[in-house]
Design a protein around this motif. Sequence first.
Motif, PDB file in Angstrom:
ATOM      1  N   ASN A  57     -59.798 -32.408 -31.789  1.00 56.97           N
ATOM      2  CA  ASN A  57     -60.403 -32.948 -33.007  1.00 56.97           C
ATOM      3  C   ASN A  57     -60.645 -34.445 -32.854  1.00 56.97           C
ATOM      4  OD1 ASN A  57     -60.467 -30.502 -34.318  1.00 56.97           O
ATOM      5  ND2 ASN A  57     -58.521 -30.797 -35.359  1.00 56.97           N
ATOM      6  N   THR A  58     -61.905 -34.849 -32.982  1.00 57.41           N
ATOM      7  CA  THR A  58     -62.280 -36.238 -32.770  1.00 57.41           C
ATOM      8  C   THR A  58     -62.955 -36.804 -34.010  1.00 57.41           C
ATOM      9  OG1 THR A  58     -64.452 -35.631 -31.868  1.00 57.41           O
ATOM     10  CG2 THR A  58     -62.617 -35.789 -30.308  1.00 57.41           C
ATOM     11  N   ASN A  59     -63.325 -38.063 -33.928  1.00 57.99           N
ATOM     12  CA  ASN A  59     -64.117 -38.698 -34.975  1.00 57.99           C
ATOM     13  C   ASN A  59     -65.571 -38.684 -34.524  1.00 57.99           C
ATOM     14  OD1 ASN A  59     -65.456 -40.768 -36.614  1.00 57.99           O
ATOM     15  ND2 ASN A  59     -63.400 -41.292 -37.311  1.00 57.99           N
ATOM     16  N   THR A  60     -66.453 -38.074 -35.323  1.00 60.17           N
ATOM     17  CA  THR A  60     -67.839 -37.905 -34.903  1.00 60.17           C
ATOM     18  C   THR A  60     -68.566 -39.239 -34.710  1.00 60.17           C
ATOM     19  OG1 THR A  60     -68.476 -37.655 -37.236  1.00 60.17           O
ATOM     20  CG2 THR A  60     -68.064 -35.643 -35.972  1.00 60.17           C
ATOM     21  N   GLN A  61     -68.045 -40.310 -35.311  1.00 55.59           N
ATOM     22  CA  GLN A  61     -68.663 -41.618 -35.101  1.00 55.59           C
ATOM     23  C   GLN A  61     -68.457 -42.110 -33.680  1.00 55.59           C
ATOM     24  OE1 GLN A  61     -67.159 -44.315 -38.037  1.00 55.59           O
ATOM     25  NE2 GLN A  61     -68.255 -43.341 -39.744  1.00 55.59           N
ATOM     26  N   SER A  62     -67.399 -41.618 -33.030  1.00 51.91           N
ATOM     27  CA  SER A  62     -67.109 -42.028 -31.656  1.00 51.91           C
ATOM     28  C   SER A  62     -66.375 -40.893 -30.947  1.00 51.91           C
ATOM     29  CB  SER A  62     -66.267 -43.309 -31.644  1.00 51.91           C
ATOM     30  OG  SER A  62     -65.994 -43.707 -30.324  1.00 51.91           O
ATOM     31  N   PRO A  63     -67.088 -39.799 -30.633  1.00 57.18           N
ATOM     32  CA  PRO A  63     -66.414 -38.611 -30.096  1.00 57.18           C
ATOM     33  C   PRO A  63     -65.788 -38.812 -28.723  1.00 57.18           C
ATOM     34  CG  PRO A  63     -68.795 -38.359 -29.999  1.00 57.18           C
ATOM     35  CD  PRO A  63     -68.541 -39.595 -30.794  1.00 57.18           C
TER      36      PRO A  63
END
Length: 694
Positions: free
Chosen positions: A258-264
């Motif tokens: 699980n990542t942050n879509t702004q900075s995958p």
Amino acid sequence: MLATHIYFLVALTRIASSVNIQPSTFTAPGTFPTSVFSKYYNNPTATSAQPQPVVSDPATHEIYPLALTDPNTIPINNTVDPHPLPPAASSAKIFEAAIAQLKSISESPIFSGDTCGRCQAILEVAKFVSLSTPSNGPAFFIQFCNTFKLSSNCNVAYGQFSGIGSVLTQVVANADVGGYDGQALCQNFFSMCPAPPTLPLDLSSWFSKPKPNPLPAPTKCSGNRLNVLHLSDLHLDPRYLTGAEANCTSGLCCRKNNTNTQSPNIVLSPAPRYGAYRCDTPLSLALAALQAIPALTGTKDNGFAWTIYTGDLVSHDPDNQLSRDYVEYTETIVFDLFKKMLGSGPVYAALGNHDSYNQAQDAPHSLGGALAQQFSWNYDHVAGLWKHENWLPQAAVALARAHYAAYMVKRVDGLRIITLNTDMWYRANYFNYLNMTNPDNSGMLRFLTDELEDAEDAGDKVWIIGHVLTGWDGTNPLKNPTNLFYQIVDRFSPHVVANIFFGHTHEDQINIFYSNNATTMSADTAGAVSWVRYSTFFLKCLFSELYIQMGPSITPLTNLNSGFRVYEVDSATFEIMDAHTWRSDVNTFSSLDSQTAVGPTYGYEYNTRETYGSSISGWGVDDPLNATWWHRVTEAMEADSSLVTTFNTLQGKSSVRTKPCTGDCITAKICYMRSGSVPIAMQNCKQGFGSVQS
């Protein structure tokens, strides 16, 4: 002002002498206590990864492999133990069901609304498929999902192995989809129908005898106090990956996948080794909390009189990453840690909605055959663990195996503990949408009533322990079962039921029960009728109506601090005389990563009597914190909104991320405190202010 100071001085003296609070704070060691487990798959003292102990299950004699909890290899499709599908129906059964459903549709008033009628018509087709060719049931629901865009990944959400397609096939095959069951399914899971109404109760034959009048002679307070620990919602995450994204865009954070879509491709907020606000509990935080409890409460040598655990051991994984082994692993390791770290007192535990596979699902016995027993593996497992830890007598173990992991324990001191599997009134349990016109289709509330009647005959007091609360803002449970539960509590209060405890919300909350289904909410109706006959302060300890205590969670999810509570309990009445809450500031955890000298600090957050007691005139330090007291607190809140502000802060365990409560929130919070069932909450309270999580 002088009187207030004297009150606090007396209260603090009582705190120190009863709970034996040691230091005001405890800082856990910076290295993991390796002696807790005999073997590890990795180096448990490394700060770069969470410890991975080798866990042997005393109930199944299985040693769980590293692959089950390795954060780098999370399984995404469990095909080992799917739920069984219902057997194919005969042509006669299909015809019989089709005629019955046709009649139900023709008589239903729901079809005046097109969207709702469409949904129920689709469920009619689904019922035919589920009965005639059950192996195609999950595929049908995948197509239903795709047609109405119910999920971004319908194959995962409604598949047989990775989703709840097999569960829906079972439920629709047995549900009255053209009537109340279908409307509730379409409302709760597909948002295509209005909510069905609360159905009237017929209690004429529910109770074997009326409430005693007059009530039995009240028990006098002993003046002796027992220390009881309340833990809830640990949500251990054995797949927590230190250094992963702690501020992911969706799902459970602090996970590799699980990542942050702004900075995958770049971690913006690395997961601290002791946890973060959008993550479940890493093993390091669990051990820090369990180390802090005896140190802060003065129970290192003697332990607690007993501990209550109000559910949710397992992390917030999606169904396709769960399995029976994962649930059993978590149950095994957490109960083992409780035994090792909390001392000799028994732990009375209830299952939470996450302590199942699929999560939140538990089937009623009324399904019959193998389908009625499809969750017995879990009931057998936890009952075996509770027996192994020597927390329950054999009779309670047998009852837990046979009755959804719910049981009754009669203690030698005259208190009975009754635990409930509250999945049986939880909105997310699909099996609750079978025969919904029966408010007790699982038999759970029949079990509770029978046990309360036995306790009444014996003159015993009862604590009821469960997970999913029955009221507050009314968003979690179903209407009809909680309406019945409310009437049961009224029937057996205050002479039998002494206290009720739930978890689930992760927050610090209370609910007050009133007589006559809360038609009048006052200090008089929040106290039993017999109580107002007495005038001395001492006799305030004799009778009270009930309030529900929701325990704070160990897990920080979502945007909460980690906490636990200790009650001072009168040894004769089993009333709560005081409550003490500790918490750890999750906002500080990131500063602990680069060193091994110290771990998280747990500190004393507040004392319930001290925080609200100065607002209640005429209530001494030897009077219980019962529902009459809490109702007067809510009256003080109506006169002074700063008390609601305080309550709101403590609801999130003093998290820096708790938003202020102003305007409509003030009146809504007071209303929630006075709402012990869904119908009361939905009828009286403005929605949208129930949680401080964001």
